[in-house]
Design a protein around this motif. Structure first.
Motif, PDB file in Angstrom:
ATOM      1  N   VAL A   9      -9.474  -1.748   1.138  1.00  0.00           N
ATOM      2  CA  VAL A   9      -8.309  -0.955   0.752  1.00  0.00           C
ATOM      3  C   VAL A   9      -8.079   0.149   1.775  1.00  0.00           C
ATOM      4  CG1 VAL A   9      -7.329   0.566  -1.013  1.00  0.00           C
ATOM      5  CG2 VAL A   9      -8.689  -1.421  -1.693  1.00  0.00           C
ATOM      6  N   THR A  10      -6.828   0.254   2.257  1.00  0.00           N
ATOM      7  CA  THR A  10      -6.470   1.337   3.176  1.00  0.00           C
ATOM      8  C   THR A  10      -5.495   2.334   2.545  1.00  0.00           C
ATOM      9  OG1 THR A  10      -4.645   0.063   4.150  1.00  0.00           O
ATOM     10  CG2 THR A  10      -6.820  -0.136   5.187  1.00  0.00           C
ATOM     11  N   ALA A  11      -4.786   1.928   1.509  1.00  0.00           N
ATOM     12  CA  ALA A  11      -3.837   2.840   0.859  1.00  0.00           C
ATOM     13  C   ALA A  11      -3.554   2.354  -0.558  1.00  0.00           C
ATOM     14  CB  ALA A  11      -2.532   2.941   1.652  1.00  0.00           C
ATOM     15  N   ARG A  18       4.155   1.554 -14.019  1.00  0.00           N
ATOM     16  CA  ARG A  18       3.262   0.463 -14.419  1.00  0.00           C
ATOM     17  C   ARG A  18       2.875  -0.465 -13.268  1.00  0.00           C
ATOM     18  NH1 ARG A  18       7.130   1.196 -18.334  1.00  0.00           N
ATOM     19  NH2 ARG A  18       6.423   1.588 -20.478  1.00  0.00           N
ATOM     20  N   VAL A  19       3.224  -0.122 -12.038  1.00  0.00           N
ATOM     21  CA  VAL A  19       2.894  -0.976 -10.892  1.00  0.00           C
ATOM     22  C   VAL A  19       2.186  -0.160  -9.818  1.00  0.00           C
ATOM     23  CG1 VAL A  19       3.791  -2.417  -9.016  1.00  0.00           C
ATOM     24  CG2 VAL A  19       4.789  -2.584 -11.308  1.00  0.00           C
ATOM     25  N   VAL A  20       1.006  -0.629  -9.403  1.00  0.00           N
ATOM     26  CA  VAL A  20       0.236  -0.020  -8.329  1.00  0.00           C
ATOM     27  C   VAL A  20       0.289  -0.949  -7.119  1.00  0.00           C
ATOM     28  CG1 VAL A  20      -2.065   0.686  -7.555  1.00  0.00           C
ATOM     29  CG2 VAL A  20      -1.320   1.198  -9.885  1.00  0.00           C
ATOM     30  N   ARG A  21       0.665  -0.403  -5.965  1.00  0.00           N
ATOM     31  CA  ARG A  21       0.686  -1.185  -4.728  1.00  0.00           C
ATOM     32  C   ARG A  21      -0.533  -0.809  -3.890  1.00  0.00           C
ATOM     33  NH1 ARG A  21       6.287  -1.530  -2.221  1.00  0.00           N
ATOM     34  NH2 ARG A  21       6.393  -2.964  -4.018  1.00  0.00           N
ATOM     35  N   VAL A  22      -1.326  -1.824  -3.558  1.00  0.00           N
ATOM     36  CA  VAL A  22      -2.546  -1.612  -2.776  1.00  0.00           C
ATOM     37  C   VAL A  22      -2.390  -2.292  -1.424  1.00  0.00           C
ATOM     38  CG1 VAL A  22      -5.043  -1.935  -2.683  1.00  0.00           C
ATOM     39  CG2 VAL A  22      -3.925  -1.523  -4.891  1.00  0.00           C
ATOM     40  N   THR A  23      -2.673  -1.547  -0.361  1.00  0.00           N
ATOM     41  CA  THR A  23      -2.639  -2.100   0.991  1.00  0.00           C
ATOM     42  C   THR A  23      -4.059  -2.435   1.416  1.00  0.00           C
ATOM     43  OG1 THR A  23      -0.695  -0.774   1.542  1.00  0.00           O
ATOM     44  CG2 THR A  23      -1.958  -1.664   3.383  1.00  0.00           C
ATOM     45  N   TRP A 108      -9.697  -2.306 -12.263  1.00  0.00           N
ATOM     46  CA  TRP A 108      -9.943  -2.002 -10.846  1.00  0.00           C
ATOM     47  C   TRP A 108      -8.747  -1.289 -10.239  1.00  0.00           C
ATOM     48  CZ3 TRP A 108      -7.494  -3.111  -6.305  1.00  0.00           C
ATOM     49  CH2 TRP A 108      -8.208  -2.837  -5.128  1.00  0.00           C
ATOM     50  N   ALA A 109      -7.535  -1.759 -10.527  1.00  0.00           N
ATOM     51  CA  ALA A 109      -6.331  -1.177  -9.945  1.00  0.00           C
ATOM     52  C   ALA A 109      -6.144   0.276 -10.383  1.00  0.00           C
ATOM     53  CB  ALA A 109      -5.108  -2.011 -10.322  1.00  0.00           C
ATOM     54  N   PHE A 110      -6.526   0.609 -11.609  1.00  0.00           N
ATOM     55  CA  PHE A 110      -6.391   1.980 -12.095  1.00  0.00           C
ATOM     56  C   PHE A 110      -7.198   2.949 -11.235  1.00  0.00           C
ATOM     57  CE2 PHE A 110      -4.750   0.756 -16.394  1.00  0.00           C
ATOM     58  CZ  PHE A 110      -3.758   1.725 -16.484  1.00  0.00           C
ATOM     59  N   ARG A 111      -8.354   2.497 -10.751  1.00  0.00           N
ATOM     60  CA  ARG A 111      -9.241   3.413 -10.014  1.00  0.00           C
ATOM     61  C   ARG A 111      -9.343   3.085  -8.527  1.00  0.00           C
ATOM     62  NH1 ARG A 111     -12.780  -0.065 -12.931  1.00  0.00           N
ATOM     63  NH2 ARG A 111     -14.096  -1.310 -11.543  1.00  0.00           N
ATOM     64  N   ALA A 112      -8.511   2.165  -8.024  1.00  0.00           N
ATOM     65  CA  ALA A 112      -8.595   1.738  -6.629  1.00  0.00           C
ATOM     66  C   ALA A 112      -8.410   2.918  -5.688  1.00  0.00           C
ATOM     67  CB  ALA A 112      -7.540   0.670  -6.342  1.00  0.00           C
ATOM     68  N   ALA A 113      -9.170   2.895  -4.580  1.00  0.00           N
ATOM     69  CA  ALA A 113      -9.112   3.976  -3.600  1.00  0.00           C
ATOM     70  C   ALA A 113      -9.431   3.413  -2.221  1.00  0.00           C
ATOM     71  CB  ALA A 113     -10.116   5.078  -3.963  1.00  0.00           C
ATOM     72  N   PRO A 114      -8.938   4.060  -1.153  1.00  0.00           N
ATOM     73  CA  PRO A 114      -9.266   3.607   0.197  1.00  0.00           C
ATOM     74  C   PRO A 114     -10.778   3.466   0.392  1.00  0.00           C
ATOM     75  CG  PRO A 114      -7.527   5.250   0.293  1.00  0.00           C
ATOM     76  CD  PRO A 114      -8.003   5.204  -1.137  1.00  0.00           C
ATOM     77  N   GLY A 115     -11.150   2.379   1.035  1.00  0.00           N
ATOM     78  CA  GLY A 115     -12.561   2.085   1.254  1.00  0.00           C
ATOM     79  C   GLY A 115     -13.124   1.062   0.292  1.00  0.00           C
ATOM     80  N   ASP A 116     -12.455   0.837  -0.845  1.00  0.00           N
ATOM     81  CA  ASP A 116     -12.908  -0.186  -1.780  1.00  0.00           C
ATOM     82  C   ASP A 116     -12.799  -1.565  -1.127  1.00  0.00           C
ATOM     83  OD1 ASP A 116     -13.319   1.778  -3.642  1.00  0.00           O
ATOM     84  OD2 ASP A 116     -11.548   1.316  -4.852  1.00  0.00           O
ATOM     85  N   VAL A 117     -13.679  -2.476  -1.522  1.00  0.00           N
ATOM     86  CA  VAL A 117     -13.724  -3.806  -0.905  1.00  0.00           C
ATOM     87  C   VAL A 117     -13.640  -4.886  -1.981  1.00  0.00           C
ATOM     88  CG1 VAL A 117     -15.105  -5.426   0.457  1.00  0.00           C
ATOM     89  CG2 VAL A 117     -15.050  -3.007   1.078  1.00  0.00           C
ATOM     90  N   LEU A 118     -12.764  -5.864  -1.767  1.00  0.00           N
ATOM     91  CA  LEU A 118     -12.659  -7.051  -2.597  1.00  0.00           C
ATOM     92  C   LEU A 118     -12.885  -8.284  -1.728  1.00  0.00           C
ATOM     93  CD1 LEU A 118      -9.460  -6.403  -4.790  1.00  0.00           C
ATOM     94  CD2 LEU A 118     -11.861  -5.935  -5.360  1.00  0.00           C
TER      95      LEU A 118
END
Length: 267
Positions: A9-11, A18-23, A108-118
């Protein structure tokens, strides 16, 4: 591009309430060829553990067998998502925060942060489907279909697109989309009303909650649209997860999609 790998995750940003966008960034993404409705599998590690990937990855069946062979306490949870956008070696994925108890992906999306890995499998070109060549295409779906519909709108000129969302706050800046607000109504009811009231299209693309997709498809077939002219996918099930066994309706849908796939590959 390698079919499997890690994503970092970078951003993270809220697109709507109700929508989280993860880069994400990751090895091989820069070589990713784009196509509409580009789906991939995301692998979410168990709490407190790093993500563990299967050792085999060149063939989807071997990869999935290796995935199932991972001990249950270490095996990541796998969910399907659509690429919302890509830029060089990054991709955006939108997560819809469904109401009620949070599943592993929503949590996971609620707490996602840069540096997380999937982990990831795909996008795999083997699952690429050609867009309809009809002069006019109807797209219909819910929040989970927005990424795919956005990609279709960028490729097809004449599209009538209906998207049902919870309320006006869930609209996104997509020119040409006709937004339908549930505002407390039953999920899918606004979408059915809109499709029933619109002119019969030459072809249709449907996605979202599985029972709603079936109902819209039945409506279009009942009005005279050929089954072969309808591309359809149930992204999620209202009372079940991807870990639950398929229902008879799910199996019937899968059989029809396999039959359709064999038809267009042979044409």
């Amino acid at each position: 591009m390698k079919p499997a790998g890690l994503l970092e995750v970078t951003a993270v940003r809220r697109v709507t309430p109700r929508v989280v966008r993860v880069t994400f960034t990751g090895d091989g993404l820069a070589e990713l060829e784009p196509w509409p409705d580009q789906q991939l599998k995301l692998l979410f590690p168990p709490p407190g553990r790093p993500v563990r990937l299967p050792s085999d990855g060149d063939d989807v069946l071997r990869w999935y067998q290796a995935y199932l062979a991972i001990p249950a306490e270490e095996r990541p949870v796998m969910r399907s998502y659509t690429v919302r956008a890509r830029d060089g070696d990054t991709i955006d994925v939108d997560f819809v925060l469904h109401a009620g108890a949070a599943g592993p992906a929503t949590a996971w999306a609620f707490r996602a942060a840069p540096g997380d890995v999937l982990g990831r499998y795909g996008p795999d070109p083997a699952y690429r489907r050609p867009l309809s060549t009809a002069d006019a295409l109807l797209c219909a779906g819910d929040e989970t279909a927005i990424p795919a519909i956005a990609s279709i709108l960028s490729e097809v000129d004449d599209v009538v697109a209906f998207v049902e969302v919870a309320d006006a706050a869930e609209e996104q800046p997509l020119p040409g989309v006709r937004w339908l607000h549930r505002d407390g109504a039953e999920h899918g009811s606004r979408l059915l009303e809109a499709v029933r009231a619109t002119a019969l299209p030459e072809a249709a693309w449907l996605a979202g909650e599985a029972s709603t997709v079936r109902a819209v498809r039945r409506l279009l077939v009942g009005r005279g649209l050929a089954k072969s002219a309808i591309e359809f996918t149930g992204y999620w099930r209202r009372t079940l997860t991807q870990d639950d066994a398929p229902t008879p309706e799910d199996l019937a849908d899968a059989a029809e999609k396999l039959e359709d796939s064999a038809s267009w590959k042979g044409s």
